[in-house]
Design a protein around this motif. Sequence first.
Motif, mmCIF file in Angstrom:
data_model
loop_
_atom_site.group_PDB
_atom_site.id
_atom_site.type_symbol
_atom_site.label_atom_id
_atom_site.label_comp_id
_atom_site.label_asym_id
_atom_site.label_seq_id
_atom_site.Cartn_x
_atom_site.Cartn_y
_atom_site.Cartn_z
ATOM 1 N N ALA A 23 -39.853 47.133 -104.138
ATOM 2 C CA ALA A 23 -40.695 47.898 -103.221
ATOM 3 C C ALA A 23 -40.241 47.723 -101.771
ATOM 4 N N LEU A 24 -40.003 46.478 -101.370
ATOM 5 C CA LEU A 24 -39.558 46.234 -99.995
ATOM 6 C C LEU A 24 -38.188 46.855 -99.743
ATOM 7 N N LYS A 25 -37.280 46.706 -100.706
ATOM 8 C CA LYS A 25 -35.939 47.282 -100.554
ATOM 9 C C LYS A 25 -36.015 48.801 -100.386
ATOM 10 N N ALA A 26 -36.847 49.454 -101.173
ATOM 11 C CA ALA A 26 -36.992 50.912 -101.077
ATOM 12 C C ALA A 26 -37.521 51.317 -99.703
ATOM 13 N N GLU A 27 -38.511 50.602 -99.215
ATOM 14 C CA GLU A 27 -39.074 50.929 -97.898
ATOM 15 C C GLU A 27 -38.088 50.645 -96.773
ATOM 16 N N LEU A 33 -38.394 49.499 -92.052
ATOM 17 C CA LEU A 33 -38.444 48.069 -91.757
ATOM 18 C C LEU A 33 -39.316 47.776 -90.540
ATOM 19 N N GLU A 34 -39.162 48.550 -89.491
ATOM 20 C CA GLU A 34 -39.953 48.315 -88.275
ATOM 21 C C GLU A 34 -41.456 48.442 -88.567
ATOM 22 N N MET A 35 -41.822 49.429 -89.380
ATOM 23 C CA MET A 35 -43.231 49.597 -89.748
ATOM 24 C C MET A 35 -43.728 48.378 -90.543
ATOM 25 N N LEU A 36 -42.917 47.888 -91.493
ATOM 26 C CA LEU A 36 -43.301 46.716 -92.276
ATOM 27 C C LEU A 36 -43.453 45.491 -91.376
ATOM 28 N N GLN A 37 -42.555 45.341 -90.414
ATOM 29 C CA GLN A 37 -42.648 44.223 -89.478
ATOM 30 C C GLN A 37 -43.886 44.340 -88.596
ATOM 31 N N GLN A 38 -44.237 45.550 -88.219
ATOM 32 C CA GLN A 38 -45.453 45.771 -87.429
ATOM 33 C C GLN A 38 -46.689 45.462 -88.269
ATOM 34 N N MET A 39 -46.669 45.864 -89.527
ATOM 35 C CA MET A 39 -47.779 45.546 -90.434
ATOM 36 C C MET A 39 -47.918 44.031 -90.569
ATOM 37 N N TYR A 40 -46.803 43.334 -90.688
ATOM 38 C CA TYR A 40 -46.815 41.870 -90.789
ATOM 39 C C TYR A 40 -47.420 41.260 -89.523
ATOM 40 N N LEU A 96 -37.830 37.857 -95.948
ATOM 41 C CA LEU A 96 -37.248 37.312 -94.719
ATOM 42 C C LEU A 96 -37.093 38.386 -93.647
ATOM 43 N N LYS A 97 -36.718 39.596 -94.028
ATOM 44 C CA LYS A 97 -36.580 40.682 -93.056
ATOM 45 C C LYS A 97 -37.934 41.076 -92.470
ATOM 46 N N VAL A 98 -38.928 41.231 -93.333
ATOM 47 C CA VAL A 98 -40.255 41.648 -92.868
ATOM 48 C C VAL A 98 -40.854 40.596 -91.941
ATOM 49 N N SER A 99 -40.683 39.323 -92.286
ATOM 50 C CA SER A 99 -41.273 38.250 -91.484
ATOM 51 C C SER A 99 -40.374 37.797 -90.329
#
Length: 169
Positions: A23-27, A33-40, A96-99
Amino acid sequence: IPWMFAWTQTRLQLPVWLGVGAALKAEIEAGNLEMLQQMYQDWPFFRSTIELLDMVLAKTNKGISSYYESLLVPDELQGIAGKIWADLADTEAGILKVSRQSAHLGADESADSRLSISQRVPLVDPINVLQANCLLRMRHDEHASDIGELRDAFAITVQGVAAGMGWTG
């Protein structure tokens, strides 16, 4: 609970992270990635989920899991492992990328957990080796004269791994 407990014993913890990497790889590949990092950063639920996964991954041990696999998984099922290891790698990379961390439990607020895991969990490795060998011996001869002793030894290893890992799953 028994399902998760078994995966904790083998140090793979598969039900916790399986599918997360895909799921993370697809997103990330879709440019999110920037959106996932913002969500984090901004969403406590998402952050706590990622941090829980990070902690579980810090306790996951591919070497120990591979040892169980080499002893106990039939030859015709050995091919599944490559897919599992690939998803584990994707999960680790995605977390690791998201966080925005370079290592599991790399954040300052994770220092206590990182220290606890780094000191306690490696002590569990020999117990896992004993457990895998007990399972192999019990599987090969259920009617061995020492089967009761093997079952007792196995039960002790189950308790040791659970205590050492700091959770049962």
